[in-house]
Each structure stands twice: as structure tokens, then as C-alpha cells.
Design an enzyme around this catalytic site. Structure first.
Site, PDB file in Angstrom:
ATOM      1  N   GLU A 197      10.414  19.579   0.880  1.00  0.00           N
ATOM      2  CA  GLU A 197      11.652  19.097   1.488  1.00  0.00           C
ATOM      3  C   GLU A 197      11.582  17.576   1.685  1.00  0.00           C
ATOM      4  O   GLU A 197      11.674  17.043   2.796  1.00  0.00           O
ATOM      5  CB  GLU A 197      11.920  19.887   2.778  1.00  0.00           C
ATOM      6  CG  GLU A 197      12.070  21.384   2.448  1.00  0.00           C
ATOM      7  CD  GLU A 197      12.129  22.328   3.642  1.00  0.00           C
ATOM      8  OE1 GLU A 197      12.234  21.834   4.787  1.00  0.00           O
ATOM      9  OE2 GLU A 197      12.074  23.555   3.435  1.00  0.00           O
ATOM     10  N   HIS A 238       7.871  21.282   5.704  1.00  0.00           N
ATOM     11  CA  HIS A 238       7.786  21.985   4.412  1.00  0.00           C
ATOM     12  C   HIS A 238       7.659  20.974   3.273  1.00  0.00           C
ATOM     13  O   HIS A 238       8.514  20.093   3.117  1.00  0.00           O
ATOM     14  CB  HIS A 238       9.019  22.867   4.223  1.00  0.00           C
ATOM     15  CG  HIS A 238       9.020  24.028   5.173  1.00  0.00           C
ATOM     16  ND1 HIS A 238      10.159  24.521   5.755  1.00  0.00           N
ATOM     17  CD2 HIS A 238       7.978  24.788   5.640  1.00  0.00           C
ATOM     18  CE1 HIS A 238       9.833  25.552   6.548  1.00  0.00           C
ATOM     19  NE2 HIS A 238       8.516  25.732   6.492  1.00  0.00           N
ATOM     20  N   GLU A 294      19.173  21.610   8.554  1.00  0.00           N
ATOM     21  CA  GLU A 294      18.925  21.860   7.131  1.00  0.00           C
ATOM     22  C   GLU A 294      19.849  20.913   6.383  1.00  0.00           C
ATOM     23  O   GLU A 294      21.068  21.091   6.375  1.00  0.00           O
ATOM     24  CB  GLU A 294      19.243  23.321   6.775  1.00  0.00           C
ATOM     25  CG  GLU A 294      18.323  24.321   7.436  1.00  0.00           C
ATOM     26  CD  GLU A 294      17.037  24.562   6.649  1.00  0.00           C
ATOM     27  OE1 GLU A 294      16.786  23.850   5.643  1.00  0.00           O
ATOM     28  OE2 GLU A 294      16.295  25.469   7.046  1.00  0.00           O
ATOM     29  N   HIS A 315      14.864  19.626   7.953  1.00  0.00           N
ATOM     30  CA  HIS A 315      14.484  20.439   6.794  1.00  0.00           C
ATOM     31  C   HIS A 315      15.533  20.257   5.718  1.00  0.00           C
ATOM     32  O   HIS A 315      16.573  19.643   5.947  1.00  0.00           O
ATOM     33  CB  HIS A 315      14.454  21.931   7.174  1.00  0.00           C
ATOM     34  CG  HIS A 315      13.297  22.309   8.045  1.00  0.00           C
ATOM     35  ND1 HIS A 315      12.239  23.065   7.585  1.00  0.00           N
ATOM     36  CD2 HIS A 315      13.021  22.022   9.334  1.00  0.00           C
ATOM     37  CE1 HIS A 315      11.369  23.241   8.565  1.00  0.00           C
ATOM     38  NE2 HIS A 315      11.819  22.615   9.643  1.00  0.00           N
TER      39      HIS A 315
END
Ligand code: CXA
Ligand code: CA
Ligand code: ZN
Length: 453
Positions: A191, A188, A396, A323
Site C-alpha cells: 500500500e 501493509h 482506505e 491504507h
């Protein structure tokens, strides 16, 4: 049942399951219709518009959050009875139509690049690496540590940038019969901290080989692969103007639409598009692409992973895809709420959970199956497990909330928030020779040795 959008006018028919009035044209359409009532030239207008983050109060269950993603917004942060989303104006209107109230959060900072150049990070972010800076740093490391680090160009992004795979191991030029572990970053675009994570690992493994015992043991007995940037085009686009674009997808045009980009983490070829966990609308944050693995970046990495199948055996045993943000350790499946079922036995689930919880205990993240957040289909970890039986996790990273910087924390956090994952990464490497040891079933699953071919 998911809300269906009729292409061409952003007229939306909302599913009865969401118990909404079906009669009136929705605000999204009104907002973008021209005063004359002529068909809106919404496509072009929307393309120029930057999305914003909003706090949405109300959604409290995975099902409610999955319904929220069906508006085309991304869910960036999950709390007990609220979430944070990234949405453009039309998507925000759809969320309001679901009956939720939205509170707009501050936009990411915008400042001239510290260097005075464009195509660079702004002041306060100068220690983040642009694609070129990352490539230079990697090349310098390869030149300095040729015995333990090698670089391959495994393919190109849509715009033609090299996608790199770095291999770290003792005797790096030989393909030895050692368990392999894959670390990937930056699917992404916004990120950026994940590229720093990959660079941290490269620096740490090379610089401390021979002095740090755990690192030395792992380079001696594993083959470590790092793909530091899966989405270089998106990353460069995000920083190109001096104002962060909050961009998520790659930069591949979509046929028949002005909307650019595919969400790489909805494009992998396992249960692609199966389960309302992605969007068929090219304008959406979670657009899955026109077909599975349609994104060149996904093709390149899929092919690389397949190439590590040697003598009919996948050599990669475990993986982490980095991420941001929310401080979570996630494991498959994302396409279903079920913990077990076809493709996931009880022992496999228990192994995922045991390793995931132990990693989370070391970095302070929250461990859970990814569908606890919301349903996703076509995510890399579902593919790595479902297709290749790789124990694949999604981390994450920092921060836990938008208030601490969301997708754009200042560069001062980079050292702490990358080092924070060192122990978890080493744990995964150490377990890779037999992940089932984590549930005490080494004898049952791993005793045959690991001879190849
Ligand atoms: C995620 C990652 C992998 C499987 C399921 C869910 C979360 C990830 C996403 O939606 O792809 N969140 S994020 N990084 O904010 O986009
Ligand atoms: Ca080796
Ligand atoms: Zn992400």
C-alpha cells in the site's frame, strides 16, 4: 466456526457451517501434491509463488465475506454481490470450494526500475519514495524547519530499519499541554500510496505554516505525530525485484514454517485473535502472528503510543491509519458487528460516526464501521480505541477498484489523491480538543478543561 486447516499437508476440513462436502481431498491439496503422491513440498513452492487478485462473485454480506477471509486470502475490495481478493493458488482453490466462481484480474505491472536500478519503483512509479528516498526527504524537511518539525527514531523493524515518528507543532522541542493526533501509514507493504500520504502531510504542514490559516492554527494548538512507515521491510521487499510482489505482511520469519511475515494489522494487542477476524496459518495473508504484538513494528508503535500517556492521561485524542484501497473511512470496532457494547457507548459510537461521515463528505469516500466489510481482530484502530480511547479511523485511499490500479496506481495520481485528504485531516485535528462536539455534547464530556497531570 471457521475452516480448519491441518498443518503439514494443506489438507483442509471445511466447516459444516459452510455446507460443503467433507469427503474429498480438495483441489488445493491435489494441485500441490507431487505426481508420486508423496507429501508435497508445498511450503517452498508456495513461498516462490506470487499471489493474484481475483474477482469473486456471490459474497454479499459481512458474514459471507468473513467466511471468505477464513481461506487465508485478503479481501481487497467489497461490492454489493462481489469482492476482489488477493489469493495464492491454494487459497483460490479454497474459495472455489466455497462454491464461488473466480475471475483472475491482471497482475501488477512489472518493469525495470526507471532508474535502471533494482530495489526501486518501476517506470510509471518513479515518484513513489523508496524507504531511503523517504528518509532523505524527511531529513531535509527537519533540517529546513527545525522550529516546527522534529524526528525521533522510535525503534527498529525486524530487518533493522529505523521506524520514525515525526512531531509537528509550534515549540516542537517542548512537550506542551496540547491535544495530540497521530497519523500512521504503510502497515501493509503493497500500500505504497500511504507513505506518499504521510510525506504529503509533512510537506504541507511545514511548507504552509504561517501562510495557510487552518494549518497555522493547528500547529499552534496541537501536537501532530506522523509515523510514515510502519512496515519498511515489507515495502522494500515489495519493490526489490522490479516486479511488484503484492506483499502485505512484514518480513519476520515464522518458527516452524517457510512462510514469512505477520499481518501487522491483525497483530495489535486488543481482542487479538478473538473472533475469526485473522488467521493462525503463517502462510495466510492475514496471519496474526504467534502472540499479540509479536511483530517488532507493532511493539515499537505500541510503546510509542503508551509513552504519550502523560500523568495517567493519553494525550493522543484522534488518529488516522492510512491504507489502500477502496476509498473508505472506517471506524471501530472491527471485531464485532455490534455498534455498541462493552468498550463502546452509544455516545462514543455516535461521535465516531459523526466525525467519520463528515470526513467522508469532504473526500468522497464511503463511511462505515469496519466490520461492515468483514470481521477483523487485532487491527490498530480497535487497539487505539479499545486500549487507549483514541478516536481512531482507518482511511482506505484511492482507488475505488482494481480496474483503476488497485494497490498499484501510477505515480501521476499521487498529488491529487493525497491532497484529497487534506480537509479530512484538518477536520480531525480541529475536532481533537473535544471530539464529542461532533454530537453536540461538548458540555457533558469536555468542560473540565484539559489540564494534564
Ligand atoms: C480494515 C482496516 C482496519 C480495521 C478493519 C478493516 C481494512 C484493511 C484490513 O483488512 O486490514 N483492508 S486492507 N488495507 O485492504 O488490508
Ligand atoms: Ca506545541
Ligand atoms: Zn491495508
Amino acid at each position: 466456526m471457521r475452516p480448519r486447516r491441518i498443518r503439514g499437508g494443506r489438507t483442509t476440513v471445511l466447516a459444516a457451517a459452510l455446507s460443503l462436502a467433507l469427503a474429498a481431498p480438495i483441489a488445493a491439496t491435489q494441485a500441490q501434491a507431487s505426481p508420486s503422491g508423496a507429501p508435497p513440498s508445498a511450503r517452498a513452492a508456495r513461498t516462490a509463488e506470487l499471489p493474484h487478485q481475483y474477482e469473486v462473485s456471490g459474497p454479499a454480506t459481512p458474514a459471507e465475506r468473513t467466511a471468505l477471509t477464513a481461506t487465508g486470502a485478503s479481501v481487497d475490495e467489497v461490492h454489493g454481490r462481489a469482492v476482489v481478493i488477493t489469493a495464492d493458488r491454494a487459497q483460490a482453490a479454497l474459495v472455489r470450494q466455497l462454491g464461488y466462481s473466480l475471475r483472475k484480474l491482471p497482475d501488477p505491472p512489472s518493469a525495470p526500475a526507471a532508474s535502471g536500478r533494482i530495489k526501486d519503483f518501476p517506470a510509471g512509479y518513479a515518484n513513489y519514495h523508496t524507504y531511503d528516498e523517504a528518509t532523505k526527504e524527511i531529513d531535509a524537511l527537519v533540517a529546513k524547519y527545525p522550529a516546527i518539525l522534529s524526528k525521533q527514531v522510535i525503534g527498529k523493524s525486524h530487518e533493522g530499519r529505523d521506524i520514525l515518528a515525526l512531531k509537528l507543532s509550534k515549540n516542537v522541542t517542548k512537550d506542551e499541554n496540547e491535544p495530540e493526533v497521530l497519523f500512521t501509514a504503510h502497515q501493509h507493504a503493497r500500500e505504497h500510496l500511504t507513505v506518499e500520504m504521510a510525506l504529503y502531510l509533512l510537506n504541507e504542514f511545514t511548507g504552509k505554516y504561517g501562510s495557510d490559516d487552518r494549518i497555522t492554527k493547528m500547529l499552534d494548538s496541537r501536537e501532530i505525530w506522523i509515523i510514515p512507515d510502519l512496515n519498511p521491510d515489507g515495502g522494500e521487499y515489495d519493490i526489490a525485484t522490479g516486479k511488484f510482489q503484492s506483499w502485505r505482511k512484514n518480513r519476520q520469519p515464522n518458527a516452524g514454517s517457510n512462510e514469512v511475515g505477520t499481518d501487522l494489522n491483525r497483530n495489535w494487542d486488543f481482542k487479538w485473535g478473538c473472533c475469526n477476524g485473522s488467521s493462525d496459518d503463517p502462510g495466510d495473508e492475514t496471519y496474526r502472528g504467534p502472540s499479540a504484538a509479536s511483530a517488532p513494528e507493532v511493539q515499537v508503535v505500541s510503546k510509542f503510543v503508551h509513552s504519550r500517556n502523560v500523568g495517567g492521561k493519553q494525550q493522543i485524542k484522534a488518529a488516522i491509519d492510512f491504507h489502500t484501497y477502496s476509498e473508505l473511512v472506517l471506524w471501530p470496532f472491527g471485531f464485532t458487528n455490534d455498534e455498541t457494547g462493552p468498550g463502546m457507548t452509544q455516545d462514543e459510537h455516535d461521535t465516531f460516526a459523526a466525525i467519520g461521515k463528515k470526513m467522508a463528505a469532504s473526500n468522497g469516500y464511503t463511511p462505515e464501521q469496519s466490520s461492515e466489510l468483514y470481521i477483523t481482530d487485532g487491527a490498530i484502530d480497535d487497539w487505539l480505541w479499545g486500549d487507549q480511547k483514541v478516536f481512531a479511523y482507518t482511511f482506505e485511499m484511492y482507488p475505488s477498484s482494481a480496474g483503476s490500479g488497485g494497490f498499484y496506481p501510477k505515480d501521476s495520481v499521487i498529488p491529487k489523491e493525497t491532497a484529497r485528504n487534506k480537509d479530512a485531516v484538518l477536520q480531525l485535528l480541529e475536532t481533537a480538543d473535544c471530539p464529542y462536539r461532533a454530537i453536540g455534547k461538548e458540555q457533558q464530556y469536555c468542560k473540565g478543561g484539559r489540564t494534564r497531570g
